[in-house]
Motif scaffolding. Structure first.
Motif, PDB file in Angstrom:
ATOM      1  N   ALA A  10       0.852  -1.423  -0.119  1.00 30.64           N
ATOM      2  CA  ALA A  10      -0.028   0.202  -0.059  1.00 30.64           C
ATOM      3  C   ALA A  10       0.895   1.267  -0.021  1.00 30.64           C
ATOM      4  O   ALA A  10       1.939   1.411   0.550  1.00 30.64           O
ATOM      5  N   HIS A  11       0.219   2.440  -0.531  1.00 26.64           N
ATOM      6  CA  HIS A  11       1.089   3.605  -0.544  1.00 26.64           C
ATOM      7  C   HIS A  11       0.655   4.192   0.919  1.00 26.64           C
ATOM      8  O   HIS A  11      -0.106   3.913   1.719  1.00 26.64           O
ATOM      9  N   LYS A  12       1.662   5.274   1.189  1.00 25.13           N
ATOM     10  CA  LYS A  12       1.533   5.983   2.361  1.00 25.13           C
ATOM     11  C   LYS A  12       1.483   7.409   2.442  1.00 25.13           C
ATOM     12  O   LYS A  12       2.300   7.785   1.336  1.00 25.13           O
ATOM     13  N   ILE A  13       1.032   8.163   2.991  1.00 27.00           N
ATOM     14  CA  ILE A  13       1.068   9.641   2.984  1.00 27.00           C
ATOM     15  C   ILE A  13       2.014   9.996   4.144  1.00 27.00           C
ATOM     16  O   ILE A  13       2.074   9.624   5.339  1.00 27.00           O
ATOM     17  N   THR A  14       3.014  10.795   3.675  1.00 27.06           N
ATOM     18  CA  THR A  14       3.959  11.461   4.692  1.00 27.06           C
ATOM     19  C   THR A  14       3.555  12.648   5.355  1.00 27.06           C
ATOM     20  O   THR A  14       2.459  13.013   5.089  1.00 27.06           O
ATOM     21  N   ASP A  15       4.329  12.947   6.254  1.00 30.87           N
ATOM     22  CA  ASP A  15       3.887  14.322   6.948  1.00 30.87           C
ATOM     23  C   ASP A  15       3.964  15.558   6.278  1.00 30.87           C
ATOM     24  O   ASP A  15       3.682  16.668   6.792  1.00 30.87           O
ATOM     25  N   GLU A  16       4.610  15.463   4.918  1.00 29.53           N
ATOM     26  CA  GLU A  16       4.451  16.593   4.161  1.00 29.53           C
ATOM     27  C   GLU A  16       2.959  16.959   3.610  1.00 29.53           C
ATOM     28  O   GLU A  16       2.685  17.916   3.217  1.00 29.53           O
ATOM     29  N   CYS A  17       2.046  16.255   3.966  1.00 33.51           N
ATOM     30  CA  CYS A  17       0.544  16.158   3.474  1.00 33.51           C
ATOM     31  C   CYS A  17       0.091  17.455   4.332  1.00 33.51           C
ATOM     32  O   CYS A  17       0.099  17.768   5.350  1.00 33.51           O
ATOM     33  N   THR A  18      -0.653  18.152   3.392  1.00 29.20           N
ATOM     34  CA  THR A  18      -1.452  19.602   3.669  1.00 29.20           C
ATOM     35  C   THR A  18      -2.851  19.341   3.915  1.00 29.20           C
ATOM     36  O   THR A  18      -3.400  20.362   4.177  1.00 29.20           O
ATOM     37  N   CYS A  76      -6.163  13.623  -2.903  1.00 26.06           N
ATOM     38  CA  CYS A  76      -5.890  12.347  -3.154  1.00 26.06           C
ATOM     39  C   CYS A  76      -7.225  11.647  -2.773  1.00 26.06           C
ATOM     40  O   CYS A  76      -7.691  10.458  -3.358  1.00 26.06           O
ATOM     41  N   GLU A  77      -8.048  11.943  -1.854  1.00 26.62           N
ATOM     42  CA  GLU A  77      -9.273  11.119  -1.203  1.00 26.62           C
ATOM     43  C   GLU A  77     -10.178  11.044  -2.517  1.00 26.62           C
ATOM     44  O   GLU A  77     -10.863  10.156  -2.591  1.00 26.62           O
ATOM     45  N   SER A  78     -10.472  12.171  -3.120  1.00 29.41           N
ATOM     46  CA  SER A  78     -11.760  12.038  -4.332  1.00 29.41           C
ATOM     47  C   SER A  78     -10.937  11.018  -5.530  1.00 29.41           C
ATOM     48  O   SER A  78     -11.904  10.610  -6.181  1.00 29.41           O
ATOM     49  N   GLU A  79      -9.676  11.054  -5.553  1.00 32.38           N
ATOM     50  CA  GLU A  79      -9.231  10.067  -6.823  1.00 32.38           C
ATOM     51  C   GLU A  79      -9.184   8.691  -6.590  1.00 32.38           C
ATOM     52  O   GLU A  79      -8.882   7.868  -7.308  1.00 32.38           O
ATOM     53  N   CYS A  80      -9.158   8.333  -5.024  1.00 34.64           N
ATOM     54  CA  CYS A  80      -9.026   6.931  -4.769  1.00 34.64           C
ATOM     55  C   CYS A  80     -10.270   5.980  -5.221  1.00 34.64           C
ATOM     56  O   CYS A  80     -11.223   6.106  -4.897  1.00 34.64           O
ATOM     57  N   PRO A  81     -10.281   5.133  -6.281  1.00 35.02           N
ATOM     58  CA  PRO A  81     -11.150   4.249  -6.544  1.00 35.02           C
ATOM     59  C   PRO A  81     -11.796   3.379  -5.400  1.00 35.02           C
ATOM     60  O   PRO A  81     -12.794   2.909  -5.745  1.00 35.02           O
ATOM     61  N   VAL A  82     -11.066   3.101  -4.431  1.00 36.22           N
ATOM     62  CA  VAL A  82     -11.591   1.962  -3.746  1.00 36.22           C
ATOM     63  C   VAL A  82     -11.711   2.868  -2.157  1.00 36.22           C
ATOM     64  O   VAL A  82     -12.029   1.957  -1.260  1.00 36.22           O
ATOM     65  N   CYS A 101      -2.724   1.304  -6.653  1.00 37.05           N
ATOM     66  CA  CYS A 101      -2.971   1.713  -8.222  1.00 37.05           C
ATOM     67  C   CYS A 101      -2.058   2.861  -8.443  1.00 37.05           C
ATOM     68  O   CYS A 101      -1.910   3.346  -9.800  1.00 37.05           O
ATOM     69  N   GLY A 102      -2.231   3.919  -7.489  1.00 39.41           N
ATOM     70  CA  GLY A 102      -1.108   5.079  -7.694  1.00 39.41           C
ATOM     71  C   GLY A 102      -1.991   6.334  -8.183  1.00 39.41           C
ATOM     72  O   GLY A 102      -1.361   7.467  -8.304  1.00 39.41           O
ATOM     73  N   ALA A 103      -3.327   6.287  -8.300  1.00 40.69           N
ATOM     74  CA  ALA A 103      -3.984   7.675  -8.658  1.00 40.69           C
ATOM     75  C   ALA A 103      -4.142   8.623  -7.674  1.00 40.69           C
ATOM     76  O   ALA A 103      -3.890   9.709  -8.210  1.00 40.69           O
ATOM     77  N   CYS A 104      -3.493   8.327  -6.551  1.00 38.98           N
ATOM     78  CA  CYS A 104      -3.387   9.391  -5.619  1.00 38.98           C
ATOM     79  C   CYS A 104      -2.182  10.024  -5.781  1.00 38.98           C
ATOM     80  O   CYS A 104      -1.957  11.264  -5.603  1.00 38.98           O
ATOM     81  N   VAL A 105      -1.261   9.322  -6.034  1.00 35.73           N
ATOM     82  CA  VAL A 105       0.394   9.890  -6.238  1.00 35.73           C
ATOM     83  C   VAL A 105       0.150  10.940  -7.256  1.00 35.73           C
ATOM     84  O   VAL A 105       0.719  11.806  -7.224  1.00 35.73           O
ATOM     85  N   GLU A 106      -0.531  10.584  -8.591  1.00 33.23           N
ATOM     86  CA  GLU A 106      -0.559  11.618  -9.258  1.00 33.23           C
ATOM     87  C   GLU A 106      -1.225  13.042  -9.134  1.00 33.23           C
ATOM     88  O   GLU A 106      -0.908  14.069  -9.955  1.00 33.23           O
TER      89      GLU A 106
END
Length: 56
Positions: free
Chosen positions: A2-10, A15-21, A41-46
């Motif tokens: 799974a992907h992870k969100i770092t402390d750099e998150c604002t 990302c939430e609206s892009e996640c298909p699951v 899937c990486g949609a959030c990364v983009e």
């Protein structure tokens, strides 16, 4: 893995609206990815404007 969100998150929510699951939610004033739901899937990364999402 799974992907992870770092402390750099604002906490912008892009990302939430892009996640298909719907694996991304808000937790402790930042976004969080549920590793049990993430399909890697990486949609959030983009769409992350601050590059705060990395491969787990």
């Amino acid at each position: 893995m799974a992907h992870k969100i770092t402390d750099e998150c604002t906490n912008c929510g892009a990302c939430e609206s892009e996640c298909p699951v719907e694996a991304i939610s808000e937790k402790n004033d930042a976004r969080w990815i549920d590793p049990d739901l993430c399909t890697d899937c990486g949609a959030c990364v983009e769409v992350c404007p601050v590059d705060a999402i990395v491969a787990g």
